[in-house]
Design a protein around this motif. Structure first.
Motif, PDB file in Angstrom:
ATOM      1  N   CYS A  40       0.837  -1.214   0.000  1.00 42.91           N
ATOM      2  CA  CYS A  40       0.000   0.000   0.000  1.00 42.91           C
ATOM      3  C   CYS A  40       0.865   1.254   0.000  1.00 42.91           C
ATOM      4  O   CYS A  40       0.570   2.235  -0.696  1.00 42.91           O
ATOM      5  CB  CYS A  40      -0.923   0.004   1.216  1.00 42.91           C
ATOM      6  SG  CYS A  40      -2.223  -1.236   1.163  1.00 42.91           S
ATOM      7  N   ALA A  41       1.945   1.235   0.801  1.00 50.68           N
ATOM      8  CA  ALA A  41       2.806   2.421   0.901  1.00 50.68           C
ATOM      9  C   ALA A  41       3.519   2.706  -0.418  1.00 50.68           C
ATOM     10  O   ALA A  41       3.601   3.858  -0.852  1.00 50.68           O
ATOM     11  CB  ALA A  41       3.824   2.228   2.028  1.00 50.68           C
ATOM     12  N   VAL A  42       4.020   1.652  -1.065  1.00 47.58           N
ATOM     13  CA  VAL A  42       4.790   1.853  -2.299  1.00 47.58           C
ATOM     14  C   VAL A  42       3.887   2.286  -3.447  1.00 47.58           C
ATOM     15  O   VAL A  42       4.199   3.208  -4.203  1.00 47.58           O
ATOM     16  CB  VAL A  42       5.552   0.562  -2.655  1.00 47.58           C
ATOM     17  CG1 VAL A  42       6.193   0.689  -4.032  1.00 47.58           C
ATOM     18  CG2 VAL A  42       6.625   0.269  -1.615  1.00 47.58           C
ATOM     19  N   PHE A  43       2.730   1.624  -3.568  1.00 48.81           N
ATOM     20  CA  PHE A  43       1.864   1.874  -4.729  1.00 48.81           C
ATOM     21  C   PHE A  43       0.669   2.767  -4.392  1.00 48.81           C
ATOM     22  O   PHE A  43      -0.348   2.728  -5.091  1.00 48.81           O
ATOM     23  CB  PHE A  43       1.386   0.543  -5.304  1.00 48.81           C
ATOM     24  CG  PHE A  43       2.494  -0.318  -5.824  1.00 48.81           C
ATOM     25  CD1 PHE A  43       3.140  -0.006  -7.008  1.00 48.81           C
ATOM     26  CD2 PHE A  43       2.915  -1.431  -5.116  1.00 48.81           C
ATOM     27  CE1 PHE A  43       4.189  -0.788  -7.482  1.00 48.81           C
ATOM     28  CE2 PHE A  43       3.963  -2.223  -5.577  1.00 48.81           C
ATOM     29  CZ  PHE A  43       4.604  -1.898  -6.762  1.00 48.81           C
ATOM     30  N   ALA A  44       0.787   3.575  -3.326  1.00 45.86           N
ATOM     31  CA  ALA A  44      -0.325   4.435  -2.910  1.00 45.86           C
ATOM     32  C   ALA A  44      -0.829   5.348  -4.028  1.00 45.86           C
ATOM     33  O   ALA A  44      -2.049   5.475  -4.212  1.00 45.86           O
ATOM     34  CB  ALA A  44       0.095   5.256  -1.689  1.00 45.86           C
ATOM     35  N   PRO A  45       0.053   5.999  -4.835  1.00 45.34           N
ATOM     36  CA  PRO A  45      -0.478   6.870  -5.903  1.00 45.34           C
ATOM     37  C   PRO A  45      -1.258   6.101  -6.970  1.00 45.34           C
ATOM     38  O   PRO A  45      -2.117   6.676  -7.649  1.00 45.34           O
ATOM     39  CB  PRO A  45       0.792   7.488  -6.523  1.00 45.34           C
ATOM     40  CG  PRO A  45       1.840   7.333  -5.479  1.00 45.34           C
ATOM     41  CD  PRO A  45       1.516   6.068  -4.758  1.00 45.34           C
ATOM     42  N   LEU A  46      -0.958   4.802  -7.138  1.00 48.06           N
ATOM     43  CA  LEU A  46      -1.681   3.999  -8.127  1.00 48.06           C
ATOM     44  C   LEU A  46      -2.964   3.408  -7.552  1.00 48.06           C
ATOM     45  O   LEU A  46      -3.868   3.035  -8.290  1.00 48.06           O
ATOM     46  CB  LEU A  46      -0.785   2.849  -8.632  1.00 48.06           C
ATOM     47  CG  LEU A  46       0.497   3.278  -9.346  1.00 48.06           C
ATOM     48  CD1 LEU A  46       1.383   2.083  -9.606  1.00 48.06           C
ATOM     49  CD2 LEU A  46       0.148   3.958 -10.664  1.00 48.06           C
ATOM     50  N   LEU A  47      -3.040   3.306  -6.220  1.00 41.07           N
ATOM     51  CA  LEU A  47      -4.208   2.682  -5.585  1.00 41.07           C
ATOM     52  C   LEU A  47      -5.290   3.700  -5.240  1.00 41.07           C
ATOM     53  O   LEU A  47      -6.483   3.379  -5.325  1.00 41.07           O
ATOM     54  CB  LEU A  47      -3.770   1.954  -4.299  1.00 41.07           C
ATOM     55  CG  LEU A  47      -2.828   0.764  -4.474  1.00 41.07           C
ATOM     56  CD1 LEU A  47      -2.376   0.238  -3.114  1.00 41.07           C
ATOM     57  CD2 LEU A  47      -3.523  -0.345  -5.257  1.00 41.07           C
TER      58      LEU A  47
END
Length: 392
Positions: A40-47
């Motif tokens: 979630c932290a790494v891909f937050a802008p995509l999620l």
């Protein structure tokens, strides 16, 4: 270990401990939850993002999400990519760490120097343009709301229970200012992980250096070091954080530093005890007799054999750092605009009515994260304890 009781060829003590730890279900479940948080932290802008991932307007493609990516977004994604690549390369651990730090420094420097997202953000423009048919097609994130998108185009939104609106879909409801709770929780996982790992990393670094010197030299060095440890153990971390926030504006990086420089005493005690035991071992005496440099004796021969108990303390230290930040945010003294689980938890009791979704979801995330680190810490402790290992 082999049937003869000897360590497996090519495996060190730490690697053996880690294998024993993660053979337990508690540690696996804890690692699974930490993995979800990291994802979630790494891909937050995509999620979770109000900016479309991709759209087509008059036949021209563009990605507003990429235009609004911050240097932090790029650095976090690069960190994951660098870690995966280094894990696949068969280098020694020291070489991997040095290469990783070097690459991360280069990426961070380039990101801060050349990435500059627009300062003015108008989230509703995409919704308005889509409603008026100005786009050929649009690809949104799974949660089409940014953590700071307060839905001003829909008027005064405010608190809404999960799936309480017929016009919009908010799986976990909205908070006081109308922002999507699930989006803020996803982006808040970055703060929870960052403060846990960085604050604990600072504390471990100081504790390993000072504790190692105390244990190796003993005598007056040990005596002075222990007095310093006792002084820092008397400093109340939470009280110091409250004083700082009361006189200065809340700053996440300063919070990390304060938690780190006041939390090293426990690590110093552990590593001191290990080094006092190891300094009498034959392999250390042989290294001293060969006139090896002090750095090599401490960090190449002694530290790998005494680091395992520190890993147990570190897992509990990460949980404590997350709780400290959540406590500050719950008291209204944490970060002002950036999403935080403790800050959301605070909104559950601020209004005249009890907003259960603002208590259950952020509170559950804090509980699961602290519980996950505790499970990993207990499994590490069991793997290190020779009596439990023998009776297993």
């Amino acid at each position: 270990m082999t049937d003869s009781g000897l360590p497996e060829k090519g495996s060190g003590y730490v690697a053996q401990i880690l294998r024993d730890t993660f053979s337990r279900w508690g540690a696996r479940l804890g690692l699974l939850w930490i993995g979800v948080l990291i994802f979630c932290a790494v891909f937050a802008p995509l999620l979770a993002n109000s900016h479309p991932l991709l759209l087509s307007q008059n036949g021209a493609w563009q990605s507003p999400m990429l235009q609004f990516m911050t240097p932090n977004d790029v650095i976090i994604l690069a960190l994951l990519l660098i870690t995966i690549i280094l894990l696949l390369i068969p280098w020694a651990l020291r070489r991997k760490v040095m290469a990783g730090l070097g690459l991360l420094f280069v990426v961070a420097t380039l990101s801060v120097s050349f990435i500059s997202p627009p300062q003015l953000t108008i989230y509703e423009q995409y919704r308005d343009n889509q409603n008026t048919g100005q786009y050929d097609w649009v690809v949104h994130a799974p949660i089409p709301y940014s953590p700071k998108d307060y839905l001003r185009d829909d008027g005064d939104t405010g608190l809404e229970s999960p799936l309480g609106s017929e016009e919009r879909t908010h799986w976990l409801g909205t908070e006081t200012d109308g922002a999507d709770v699930l989006s803020r929780m996803i982006h808040a996982s970055r703060i929870a992980l960052a403060i846990g790992f960085i604050a604990t990393g600072i504390a471990m670094f100081i504790g390993l250096i000072l504790g190692g010197l105390m244990g190796y030299f003993s005598g007056w060095v040990d005596m002075l070091g222990m007095r310093l440890v006792e002084v820092f153990e008397a400093v109340p971390t939470l009280f110091l954080l409250l004083i700082f926030v009361a006189f200065f504006s809340p700053n996440l990086y300063v919070m990390m530093v304060i938690i780190g420089i006041t939390g090293w005493s426990g690590y110093a005690r552990y590593i001191r005890a290990e080094f006092l035991r190891l300094r009498q071992q034959e392999f250390v005496q042989a290294a001293i007799a060969c006139d090896l440099p002090l750095k090599s004796i401490l960090f190449r021969h002694m530290l790998p054999n005494g680091i395992a108990p520190i890993l147990v303390a570190a897992s509990f230290g990460v949980a404590s750092a997350i709780l400290a930040e959540a406590t500050l945010s719950f008291l209204g003294l944490g970060l002002v605009d950036d999403p935080s689980w403790g800050q959301m938890l605070n909104q559950a009791v601020q209004a005249s009515t009890f907003n259960w979704w603002m208590a259950v979801f952020p509170g559950g995330a804090i509980f699961l994260t602290v519980f996950a680190y505790t499970l990993i810490g207990e499994s590490l402790r069991d793997a290190i304890d020779p009596h439990i290992s023998k009776n297993k």
